[in-house]
Design a protein around this motif. Structure first.
Motif, PDB file in Angstrom:
ATOM      1  N   SER A   1       0.834  -1.207   0.000  1.00 48.71           N
ATOM      2  CA  SER A   1       0.000   0.000   0.000  1.00 48.71           C
ATOM      3  C   SER A   1       0.871   1.259   0.000  1.00 48.71           C
ATOM      4  O   SER A   1       0.448   2.313  -0.472  1.00 48.71           O
ATOM      5  N   ALA A   2       2.095   1.129   0.528  1.00 45.75           N
ATOM      6  CA  ALA A   2       2.990   2.287   0.581  1.00 45.75           C
ATOM      7  C   ALA A   2       3.788   2.447  -0.714  1.00 45.75           C
ATOM      8  O   ALA A   2       4.730   3.230  -0.771  1.00 45.75           O
ATOM      9  N   GLY A   3       3.421   1.679  -1.748  1.00 46.13           N
ATOM     10  CA  GLY A   3       4.141   1.760  -3.013  1.00 46.13           C
ATOM     11  C   GLY A   3       4.991   0.519  -3.219  1.00 46.13           C
ATOM     12  O   GLY A   3       5.004  -0.377  -2.377  1.00 46.13           O
ATOM     13  N   PRO A   4       5.675   0.441  -4.371  1.00 52.97           N
ATOM     14  CA  PRO A   4       6.457  -0.758  -4.659  1.00 52.97           C
ATOM     15  C   PRO A   4       7.684  -0.883  -3.750  1.00 52.97           C
ATOM     16  O   PRO A   4       8.333   0.112  -3.435  1.00 52.97           O
ATOM     17  N   VAL A   5       7.955  -2.118  -3.307  1.00 50.41           N
ATOM     18  CA  VAL A   5       9.141  -2.388  -2.495  1.00 50.41           C
ATOM     19  C   VAL A   5      10.024  -3.353  -3.266  1.00 50.41           C
ATOM     20  O   VAL A   5       9.618  -4.474  -3.573  1.00 50.41           O
ATOM     21  N   ARG A   6      11.210  -2.887  -3.591  1.00 50.46           N
ATOM     22  CA  ARG A   6      12.112  -3.739  -4.350  1.00 50.46           C
ATOM     23  C   ARG A   6      12.879  -4.632  -3.389  1.00 50.46           C
ATOM     24  O   ARG A   6      13.683  -4.151  -2.597  1.00 50.46           O
TER      25      ARG A   6
END
Ligand SMILES: Nc1ncnc2c1ncn2[C@@H]1O[C@H](COP(=O)(O)OP(=O)(O)O)[C@@H](O)[C@H]1O
Ligand SMILES: [Mg+2]
Lengths: 217, 385
Positions: B54-59
């Motif tokens: 939900s906080a954006g993409p995590v690589r």
């Protein structure tokens, strides 16, 4: 109390037992699959069906928000369709089941959701398919919670069944209202209340014992 | 001849119980494995993983290319959040890479349909930090489950469960519920459940992290034994460097989702090149005692003094701390102050600190490749250390 009264009380008890028993079985058989579907189709779950999940959730909330007495009346056409009649025990079973199913489904959903995600992953990792996970992980691991929730459902159905008198279904609650409230026969009313309390206690005791046994292993 | 000597020394330590490592265990683990084993190889090819949160993409993983040889014990280390679990979980596709491929026995598993995936997962066992046993099933029920869902006949289920419970040392516990077992026993059930389908690969995600040191050792020797006897490839994640040292052949160091370094354990531990590896190995290194560091001066004023010399061994080329040679160079009055040496996979690596009378040509004398892989003067002390 006359022997005739005892006989009435006994029949009222049997009526309550029939209404609650049959509706409880319906709620159990329909509520568990609904709860399983709600849990599996939740975001990140094993079934990808976000829209169906939302629609089902809304329908369940709708039924739960409607007071039972309103549901009882509103469902009359449907009840007639199913049972061919709008009075009597069987006419009460339809609204009672329809009211208890969403209630139990929500409680069951909470228990199922509490099953640790790690267990589901472990099951996937050993080659379980979705059905195996429901059968061997979700249901058995949530069983104590499901039984506890089912007990709550049955107890609240015993309460709701008192209103079934509105469709002439009889039962204990109806008897208490008619003799105690309308005819001011306090003895009969107290007797009915004692039977109701005893029934609720027995149901609760059976549920609690089952849960305790399961948790003890 | 020197190898035999070290083996004998290891035997002694085992007998007196100083350490559980036997001479056998420190030998390269390929020895004694059935030659026919080929299944169980894993290849990561440009593996990428990006989570959508939900906080954006995590690589989580970037460009991971590495081979895990069949039959090896392969360790993955790295800081918390480095991507270890993400990488491990791509092997049985609990996690799907967002880029690249994972090949198990040469087959790209990303294209597998559900049936193939189920079949794959029966060839790849997994054990977990928190065991993940089903509380509603007995030990037997837990261990039998992989076979039951695979439709194995009841009679065969019974014999195979009995077999594998014997292997992990849990005979007689069939009807016990997991809540009545100790942590070590629970993990043994986990191992039995993973092994009952006779997999080629065993994935271990922090499998000993919830266990006390003694139980950890017993689980490790069980894993080692399984690796040796069944020829199983083991890929394990741990934050305990001692676990890597104890049972791994190869180690991979992950840092922020990338490969920091990788190689044979003795190579990486003997000569850590990446800052992340050094940080992870720090706890194994005792460092110089405070009383010494406070007194040392970096320059020598020519007065009689003691020099502290550090010799570093990386394990390469079979170069070992040869006491006769050291004495021949350093001369009388030389004493060992501290030893941080370790023997991993028959290679001695680490640091040896000696005290020796200070002299002008010391720096020159110790810079001798026959003595050690590296040598330096730590400092001087006018008094006697
Ligand atoms: N399901 C997930 N959703 C979002 N981010 C995740 C998820 N799983 C892991 N991550 C992130 O990916 C990174 C690597 O995680 P992980 O593989 O668990 O690391 P490690 O096992 O080395 O501690 C971390 O930054 C973590 O927060
Ligand atoms: Mg992890």
């Amino acid at each position: 109390m006359t022997p005739q009264m005892y006989d009435r009380l006994w029949h009222a008890f049997l009526d309550t037992l029939t209404m609650v028993g049959v509706s409880a079985i319906v709620a159990l058989l329909a509520g568990i699959p609904l709860a399983v579907f709600l849990v599996l189709s939740a975001p990140g779950g094993l079934i990808h069906a976000p829209r169906a999940n939302r629609v089902l959730g809304a329908v369940i909330n709708g039924f739960r928000a409607t007071p039972f007495i309103v549901l009882l009346v509103a469902l009359l056409p449907f009840t007639r369709l199913v049972t061919g009649t709008t009075i009597g025990v069987w006419a009460a079973i339809v609204p009672l089941s329809i009211s208890a199913t969403p209630f139990f489904a929500r409680i069951a959903e909470v228990s199922l959701r509490e099953v640790e995600h790690g267990l589901i992953e472990a099951a996937q990792a050993i080659g379980c398919r979705r059905w195996h996970i429901i059968r061997h992980v979700l249901l058995p691991e949530a069983l104590p919670g499901l039984i506890g929730g089912f007990t709550i459902t049955v107890v609240s159905m015993i309460g709701a069944s008192a209103m079934a008198g509105a469709v002439g279904a009889g039962g204990l609650g109806d008897m208490a209202i008619r003799y105690g409230y309308q005819r001011f026969d306090t003895t009969v009313m107290l007797a009915v209340i004692v039977v109701l309390i005893a029934t609720v206690c027995i149901v609760q005791f059976i549920g609690d014992t089952a849960v305790r046994r399961l948790r003890a292993r | 001849m020197s190898a035999a000597l070290f083996d004998a020394a290891d035997d002694v330590t085992r007998v007196v119980g100083v350490t559980s490592r036997s001479a056998e265990e420190s030998a390269p683990s390929s020895a004694g494995r059935p030659a026919a084993v080929a299944a169980g190889s894993i290849r990561f090819q440009k593996v990428e993983k990006t989570y959508l949160s939900s906080a954006g993409p995590v690589r989580a993983l970037t460009d991971i290319t590495i081979d895990v040889p069949a039959g090896s014990v392969f360790g993955i280390i790295g800081r918390s959040g480095a991507g270890k679990s993400s990488l491990l979980r791509t092997v049985n596709r609990l996690e799907r890479p967002t880029g690249g491929q994972v090949l198990v026995d040469g087959e790209d598993i990303s294209a597998f349909n559900e049936d193939q995936l189920v079949a794959l997962r029966r060839r790849v066992g997994m054990i977990f930090q928190h065991f993940n046993l089903l509380s509603a099933k007995t030990v037997f029920g837990n261990v039998a489950l992989p076979l039951v869902v695979a439709g194995v006949p009841a009679q065969e289920v019974r014999t195979r469960v009995a077999e594998v419970l014997k292997l992990v040392g849990l005979e007689g516990k069939e009807n016990t519920y997991p809540s009545r077992l100790s942590g070590g026993q629970k993990q043994r059930v986990g191992i039995a459940r993973a092994l009952v389908s006779r997999p080629e690969i065993l994935l271990c995600d922090e499998a000993t992290s919830a266990l006390d040191p003694e139980t950890t050792l017993s689980i490790l020797s069980l894993l080692k034994d399984i690796n040796r006897r069944l020829g199983l490839t083991i890929v394990l994640i741990t934050h305990e460097m001692s676990v890597i040292r104890e049972i791994c052949d190869h180690v991979l160091v992950l840092e922020a989702g990338r490969i920091a370094e990788t190689g044979r354990v003795w190579e990486v531990f003997g000569n850590p090149r990446h800052e992340a590896t050094r940080a992870l190995l720090k706890p194994l290194d005792r460092g110089l005692p405070d009383d010494l560091t406070e007194r040392l001066t970096s320059l020598w004023n020519g007065e009689p003094a003691t020099a502290l010399v550090e010799f570093t061994y990386t394990g390469a080329g079979g170069l070992q701390p040869d006491l006769a040679r050291l004495l021949a160079v350093l001369g009388d009055g030389t004493r060992i102050i501290q030893s941080n040496l370790d023997r991993i996979q028959s290679h001695v690596s680490g640091r040896l600190i000696v005290a020796s009378p200070a002299r002008a040509d010391l720096q020159h004398l110790i810079a001798n490749p026959e003595l050690a892989h590296a040598a330096r003067i730590i400092g001087y002390d006018a008094a006697d250390v």
